[in-house]
Design a protein around this motif. Structure first.
Motif, PDB file in Angstrom:
ATOM      1  N   LEU B  37       0.862  -1.260  -0.185  1.00  0.00           N
ATOM      2  CA  LEU B  37       0.177  -0.053  -0.007  1.00  0.00           C
ATOM      3  C   LEU B  37       0.729   1.157  -0.129  1.00  0.00           C
ATOM      4  O   LEU B  37       1.716   1.433   0.885  1.00  0.00           O
ATOM      5  CB  LEU B  37      -0.868  -0.125   1.133  1.00  0.00           C
ATOM      6  CG  LEU B  37      -1.937  -1.240   1.355  1.00  0.00           C
ATOM      7  CD1 LEU B  37      -2.728  -1.101   2.604  1.00  0.00           C
ATOM      8  CD2 LEU B  37      -2.649  -1.461   0.026  1.00  0.00           C
ATOM      9  N   LEU B  41      -2.005   5.873  -2.993  1.00  0.00           N
ATOM     10  CA  LEU B  41      -3.120   5.253  -2.724  1.00  0.00           C
ATOM     11  C   LEU B  41      -3.724   5.678  -1.685  1.00  0.00           C
ATOM     12  O   LEU B  41      -4.924   6.215  -1.606  1.00  0.00           O
ATOM     13  CB  LEU B  41      -2.889   3.641  -2.479  1.00  0.00           C
ATOM     14  CG  LEU B  41      -4.154   2.993  -2.335  1.00  0.00           C
ATOM     15  CD1 LEU B  41      -5.109   2.758  -3.336  1.00  0.00           C
ATOM     16  CD2 LEU B  41      -4.098   1.824  -1.373  1.00  0.00           C
ATOM     17  N   LEU B  45      -7.279   8.024  -1.963  1.00  0.00           N
ATOM     18  CA  LEU B  45      -8.533   7.829  -0.832  1.00  0.00           C
ATOM     19  C   LEU B  45      -8.947   8.988   0.075  1.00  0.00           C
ATOM     20  O   LEU B  45     -10.005   9.081   0.175  1.00  0.00           O
ATOM     21  CB  LEU B  45      -8.286   6.579  -0.082  1.00  0.00           C
ATOM     22  CG  LEU B  45      -7.999   5.252  -0.838  1.00  0.00           C
ATOM     23  CD1 LEU B  45      -7.463   4.175   0.137  1.00  0.00           C
ATOM     24  CD2 LEU B  45      -9.288   4.683  -1.314  1.00  0.00           C
ATOM     25  N   ILE B 406      -0.005 -13.873   6.604  1.00  0.00           N
ATOM     26  CA  ILE B 406      -0.755 -12.705   6.653  1.00  0.00           C
ATOM     27  C   ILE B 406      -0.365 -11.695   5.769  1.00  0.00           C
ATOM     28  O   ILE B 406      -1.180 -11.145   4.990  1.00  0.00           O
ATOM     29  CB  ILE B 406      -1.236 -12.216   8.163  1.00  0.00           C
ATOM     30  CG1 ILE B 406      -2.081 -13.097   9.022  1.00  0.00           C
ATOM     31  CG2 ILE B 406      -1.839 -10.894   8.029  1.00  0.00           C
ATOM     32  CD1 ILE B 406      -2.170 -12.657  10.523  1.00  0.00           C
ATOM     33  N   LEU B 408       1.198 -12.460   3.204  1.00  0.00           N
ATOM     34  CA  LEU B 408       0.981 -13.098   1.956  1.00  0.00           C
ATOM     35  C   LEU B 408      -0.575 -12.660   1.286  1.00  0.00           C
ATOM     36  O   LEU B 408      -0.562 -12.163   0.258  1.00  0.00           O
ATOM     37  CB  LEU B 408       1.011 -14.605   1.884  1.00  0.00           C
ATOM     38  CG  LEU B 408       0.570 -15.401   0.551  1.00  0.00           C
ATOM     39  CD1 LEU B 408       1.305 -15.212  -0.445  1.00  0.00           C
ATOM     40  CD2 LEU B 408       0.450 -16.879   0.814  1.00  0.00           C
ATOM     41  N   THR B 409      -1.332 -12.714   2.374  1.00  0.00           N
ATOM     42  CA  THR B 409      -2.813 -12.283   2.073  1.00  0.00           C
ATOM     43  C   THR B 409      -2.962 -10.559   1.683  1.00  0.00           C
ATOM     44  O   THR B 409      -3.505 -10.329   0.840  1.00  0.00           O
ATOM     45  CB  THR B 409      -3.874 -12.552   3.212  1.00  0.00           C
ATOM     46  OG1 THR B 409      -3.254 -13.844   3.762  1.00  0.00           O
ATOM     47  CG2 THR B 409      -5.130 -12.364   2.830  1.00  0.00           C
ATOM     48  N   ILE B 410      -2.254 -10.002   2.497  1.00  0.00           N
ATOM     49  CA  ILE B 410      -2.285  -8.492   2.378  1.00  0.00           C
ATOM     50  C   ILE B 410      -1.723  -8.200   1.067  1.00  0.00           C
ATOM     51  O   ILE B 410      -2.016  -7.403   0.358  1.00  0.00           O
ATOM     52  CB  ILE B 410      -1.478  -7.990   3.374  1.00  0.00           C
ATOM     53  CG1 ILE B 410      -2.181  -8.066   4.877  1.00  0.00           C
ATOM     54  CG2 ILE B 410      -1.105  -6.357   3.351  1.00  0.00           C
ATOM     55  CD1 ILE B 410      -1.546  -7.605   6.006  1.00  0.00           C
ATOM     56  N   LEU B 412      -1.401  -9.886  -1.832  1.00  0.00           N
ATOM     57  CA  LEU B 412      -2.510 -10.467  -2.735  1.00  0.00           C
ATOM     58  C   LEU B 412      -3.523  -9.288  -2.969  1.00  0.00           C
ATOM     59  O   LEU B 412      -3.934  -8.908  -4.134  1.00  0.00           O
ATOM     60  CB  LEU B 412      -2.918 -11.746  -2.575  1.00  0.00           C
ATOM     61  CG  LEU B 412      -2.123 -12.840  -2.849  1.00  0.00           C
ATOM     62  CD1 LEU B 412      -2.793 -14.250  -2.462  1.00  0.00           C
ATOM     63  CD2 LEU B 412      -1.338 -12.927  -4.412  1.00  0.00           C
ATOM     64  N   ALA B 413      -4.195  -8.797  -1.898  1.00  0.00           N
ATOM     65  CA  ALA B 413      -5.379  -7.841  -1.793  1.00  0.00           C
ATOM     66  C   ALA B 413      -4.668  -6.606  -2.221  1.00  0.00           C
ATOM     67  O   ALA B 413      -5.246  -5.591  -2.866  1.00  0.00           O
ATOM     68  CB  ALA B 413      -5.812  -7.674  -0.341  1.00  0.00           C
ATOM     69  N   ALA B 414      -3.514  -6.238  -1.831  1.00  0.00           N
ATOM     70  CA  ALA B 414      -2.894  -4.831  -2.340  1.00  0.00           C
ATOM     71  C   ALA B 414      -2.604  -4.939  -3.746  1.00  0.00           C
ATOM     72  O   ALA B 414      -2.725  -3.919  -4.588  1.00  0.00           O
ATOM     73  CB  ALA B 414      -1.412  -4.597  -1.472  1.00  0.00           C
ATOM     74  N   TYR B 416      -4.294  -6.379  -5.986  1.00  0.00           N
ATOM     75  CA  TYR B 416      -5.523  -6.071  -6.782  1.00  0.00           C
ATOM     76  C   TYR B 416      -6.041  -4.706  -6.614  1.00  0.00           C
ATOM     77  O   TYR B 416      -6.263  -4.065  -7.635  1.00  0.00           O
ATOM     78  CB  TYR B 416      -6.715  -6.969  -6.059  1.00  0.00           C
ATOM     79  CG  TYR B 416      -7.997  -6.915  -6.845  1.00  0.00           C
ATOM     80  CD1 TYR B 416      -8.503  -7.612  -7.871  1.00  0.00           C
ATOM     81  CD2 TYR B 416      -9.106  -5.995  -6.088  1.00  0.00           C
ATOM     82  CE1 TYR B 416      -9.735  -7.459  -8.478  1.00  0.00           C
ATOM     83  CE2 TYR B 416     -10.191  -5.773  -6.904  1.00  0.00           C
ATOM     84  CZ  TYR B 416     -10.507  -6.630  -8.226  1.00  0.00           C
ATOM     85  OH  TYR B 416     -11.651  -6.334  -8.797  1.00  0.00           O
ATOM     86  N   SER B 417      -5.769  -3.898  -5.321  1.00  0.00           N
ATOM     87  CA  SER B 417      -6.073  -2.730  -5.305  1.00  0.00           C
ATOM     88  C   SER B 417      -5.141  -1.924  -6.308  1.00  0.00           C
ATOM     89  O   SER B 417      -5.619  -0.596  -6.306  1.00  0.00           O
ATOM     90  CB  SER B 417      -6.070  -2.293  -3.699  1.00  0.00           C
ATOM     91  OG  SER B 417      -4.584  -2.161  -3.580  1.00  0.00           O
ATOM     92  N   MET B 422      -7.452  -8.059 -11.894  1.00  0.00           N
ATOM     93  CA  MET B 422      -7.054  -9.634 -11.479  1.00  0.00           C
ATOM     94  C   MET B 422      -5.627 -10.022 -12.225  1.00  0.00           C
ATOM     95  O   MET B 422      -4.897 -10.497 -11.960  1.00  0.00           O
ATOM     96  CB  MET B 422      -7.907 -10.687 -12.049  1.00  0.00           C
ATOM     97  CG  MET B 422      -9.016 -10.781 -10.840  1.00  0.00           C
ATOM     98  SD  MET B 422      -8.267 -11.312  -9.428  1.00  0.00           S
ATOM     99  CE  MET B 422      -7.655 -13.102  -9.653  1.00  0.00           C
ATOM    100  N   VAL B 425      -2.884  -9.171  -9.901  1.00  0.00           N
ATOM    101  CA  VAL B 425      -2.577 -10.131  -8.854  1.00  0.00           C
ATOM    102  C   VAL B 425      -1.835 -11.286  -9.470  1.00  0.00           C
ATOM    103  O   VAL B 425      -0.995 -11.978  -8.881  1.00  0.00           O
ATOM    104  CB  VAL B 425      -4.069 -10.609  -8.306  1.00  0.00           C
ATOM    105  CG1 VAL B 425      -3.857 -11.966  -7.346  1.00  0.00           C
ATOM    106  CG2 VAL B 425      -4.847  -9.636  -7.849  1.00  0.00           C
TER     107      VAL B 425
END
Lengths: 166, 517
Positions: B37, B41, B45, B406, B408-410, B412-414, B416-417, B422, B425
């Protein structure tokens, strides 16, 4: 041998891109010697050239017995720390984790980000050494809820919900 | 002018502005320290929230976010080995190595000290010399920019991450990065390249995709696999070594790093006034200069091998850019980077168009913004220190078996954002796997990132230089500033060789006699 292979693979990939460059770029009349293909081709030929130099240098070093003796001692001393670190890496687990992540990326458009990545997270906790599955589920759910709050509510970024749930 | 300055300062010193500054620094620290992030960004926002605020409060809030997020990227870079922002990638080399040695606290403190000092210096420079700096910026054309970009690009040659790395491998890595930057619309004519018919690729590959994929994911994969292999041991992410109390930055170490920080302020300050050159370029350029100097000094620990000076160079270089970046915005109405473009939007929403007339029509607003940058810096130092302690507690208390999945999850989400795509990603994953092979083969992931950051700029400035020189590069030697820059480049590269030669001639010195930096 690994050194030569790595140069060979990189060089071959560059050659493939050189071959497909005319199909993947538009043709324009050169302006001051520049076309949209100039820069990519210079870079790709640079990679090919350096790969060849790399291979030649590696071969020469290997056949030079004087160098080989020095090289072995030098790398043994300098690389000790890295070798220890490399020994602790479990490559099968990395492969499994990579496969899982690939599956998650493939399934995101169908089952959505939260379900797909949530499952990967659950398994990743286990791969990382946390044996209690029930706790891992709780951790996964809490993490995904936190991600949902931060991304969807705070940052207004809508992560994919998945076509099966729409 | 003094009246205007005083008026601007007084307008800032009220509770609304101070609250906005504090909130901005907090948001920036939080967002910047999450891998993937970026501050841009966060700014994007926050813009809708600033609609209802007055212009100065809105701009103060946004600049504080930008400043704090630029710094905060270094926290994850040092503590977890995953850079929060592209600009923090240069901090990874020495910062993460220091953390592995148990000197993470020292690295974090140096990061705060160098960021705040360099940024403060460029802010003060901006305040007192905005008019001469504008004149200097006008003297920089495409040829000068080309030399600066090339100088930053050359840094890839000396940046090696592993002991199996080599000059050839680093150069190949840099070229791979440059090639990845060629994907998408071409800079000069706008024709598509290597998009394989995918319209999402027309905008090219975002730098953040490269950073998350090449730098963050391999580290996450490796740490998760290590954790399993080692068994059920506790977190190794602590700032301390072997349970001992972590050593902080000493006064001596801080003072020794001052020349590095001053160089960072100058490099970042010059790069900041040029549109297009972002904090990443400042970080890598100053890091390269420090790396070259480290070779010629008697340092016990060379830059790149866990040197505190390496952290100072990277952090001062990137932070100094963020203040000076506002100069092209105020003087010409040209955004220096994506974050400055968002700030222009915020100005325009409130009815003020940044450009050559802003210093005549509303100078108090310009000075108020610069004062807010300085106050934000003063707030950043203690807040960053407290936050880094808090951040460390979280990292230390959390088992790596929980922390890295965790992250890793962040990631992947970041990913996409970045563009709600996709494809990003998938690219992050592809880069992640490629990053593992690149590491194993001894190529440099950071050199690829430098190439990716500078690829578009190199092609654009090279094309513009050719157009200006009517097909000839002789223009590089005809313009006084470009000639000076060329000479400086030459000197930077010759200094280590000359020093080595003179050292050999005078007296052979053993490494143990060197300075412990």
């Amino acid at each position: 041998m690994r050194e030569i292979m790595s140069y060979l693979v990189i060089g071959l990939i560059a050659v493939v891109f050189i071959v497909i460059t005319p199909a993947q770029t538009s043709y324009f009349e050169p302006e001051f010697g520049l076309t949209p293909r100039t820069f990519p081709l210079v870079i790709l030929w640079g990679i090919v050239g350096l790969s060849c130099i790399g291979m030649i240098v590696t071969v020469i070093r290997r056949f030079s017995s004087r160098y080989a003796a020095n090289y072995q001692t030098d790398t043994r001393e300098e690389g000790q720390e890295n070798d220890d670190e490399a020994e602790s890496i479990h490559f099968k687990k990395i492969f499994l984790l990579s496969l899982l992540t690939a599956a998650a990326v493939l399934f995101i458009p169908y089952i959505g980000f939260y379900v797909s990545v949530g499952i990967v997270l659950w398994i990743a906790f286990a791969i990382a050494g946390r044996k209690k599955w029930s706790r891992n589920i709780i951790y996964s759910v809490v993490t995904m809820v936190a991600i949902w709050v931060v991304f969807e509510k705070v940052m207004s970024v809508s992560l994919p919900k998945g076509s099966w749930f729409l | 002018m003094l009246d205007t300055l005083l008026q601007a300062l007084l307008s800032i010193l009220n509770w609304q502005h101070l609250l906005a500054l504090t909130a901005g620094v907090m948001i920036g620290l939080l967002v910047g320290s999450v891998p993937g992030l970026s501050g841009t960004l966060a700014l994007a926002l926050m813009v809708p929230i600033t609609y209802s605020l007055s212009l100065t409060v809105a701009v103060v809030l946004l600049t504080a976010i930008y400043k704090a997020s630029t710094f905060a990227g270094s926290l994850t870079s040092i503590m977890v080995g995953t850079p929060g922002t592209p600009a923090a990638a240069a901090t990874l080399f020495d910062g993460y190595t220091l953390k592995k040695k148990g000197e993470g606290l020292k690295a974090v403190q140096m990061s705060i000290f160098s960021s705040v000092t360099a940024d403060m210096l460029t802010d003060i420079m901006l305040l007192v010399a905005i008019v001469p700096m504008t004149a200097l910026a006008l003297m920089f054309g495409a040829p000068e920019f080309l030399i600066l970009v090339l100088l930053a690009l050359i840094s890839v040659a000396s940046i090696s991450e592993t002991n199996t790395g080599s000059l050839i491998k680093n150069l190949i890595s840099g070229l791979i990065g440059l090639f990845i930057a060629m994907i998408g619309m071409e800079a000069l004519r706008g024709s598509p390249r290597y998009t394989f018919g995918n319209s999402d690729l027309l905008n090219g590959i975002d730098i953040m995709v490269g950073v998350i994929g090449l730098l963050c994911l391999p580290e996450v994969f490796i740490q998760i696999s290590k954790r399993f292999h080692k068994g059920n041991e506790k977190s190794n992410a602590s700032l301390t070594a072997g349970g001992e109390k972590a050593k902080g930055l000493s006064w001596k170490e801080g003072i020794k790093a001052v020349p590095t920080i001053l160089r960072g302020a100058v490099v970042g300050g010059i790069l900041g006034i040029l549109p297009g050159a972002g904090p990443s370029m400042g970080a890598f350029l100053n890091y390269q200069i420090e790396h070259q100097r480290s070779r010629s000094r008697k340092d016990k620990i060379k830059v790149g091998k866990g040197s505190i000076r390496g952290v100072a160079a990277a952090e001062s270089g990137n932070s100094a850019v963020s203040g000076a970046n506002l100069l092209p915005l105020f003087s010409f109405g040209i955004p220096g980077d994506a974050a400055a473009a968002i700030l222009i939007g915020a100005f325009m929403i409130h009815g003020i168009t940044p450009g050559p007339n802003i210093m005549e029509s509303t100078p108090e607003i310009v000075y108020a913004v610069i004062f807010s940058l300085i106050i934000a810096n003063l707030l950043l130092a203690p807040m960053a220190f407290i936050y880094s302690k808090f951040f460390n507690i979280i990292i230390t208390k959390l088992d790596t078996a929980i922390l890295y999945p965790i992250i890793l999850t962040i990631c992947l989400a970041a990913a996409y954002s970045i563009r709600n795509s996709m494809l990003d990603v998938a690219l992050v994953f592809a880069f992640g796997v490629a990053g593992l092979f690149i590491m194993k083969a001894g190529f440099s992931r950071v050199a690829i990132i430098i190439g990716l950051i500078l690829g578009g700029l190199t092609e654009l400035s090279f094309g513009q230089t050719l157009v200006m020189g009517e097909g000839s590069l002789a223009i590089l030697f005809e313009r006084p500033i470009s000639l000076v820059l060329l000479l400086l480049t030459l000197i930077i590269f010759l200094i280590p060789f000359i020093t080595k030669l003179s050292q050999k001639k005078s007296q052979p010195t053993s490494e143990s006699e060197g300075i412990n930096q």
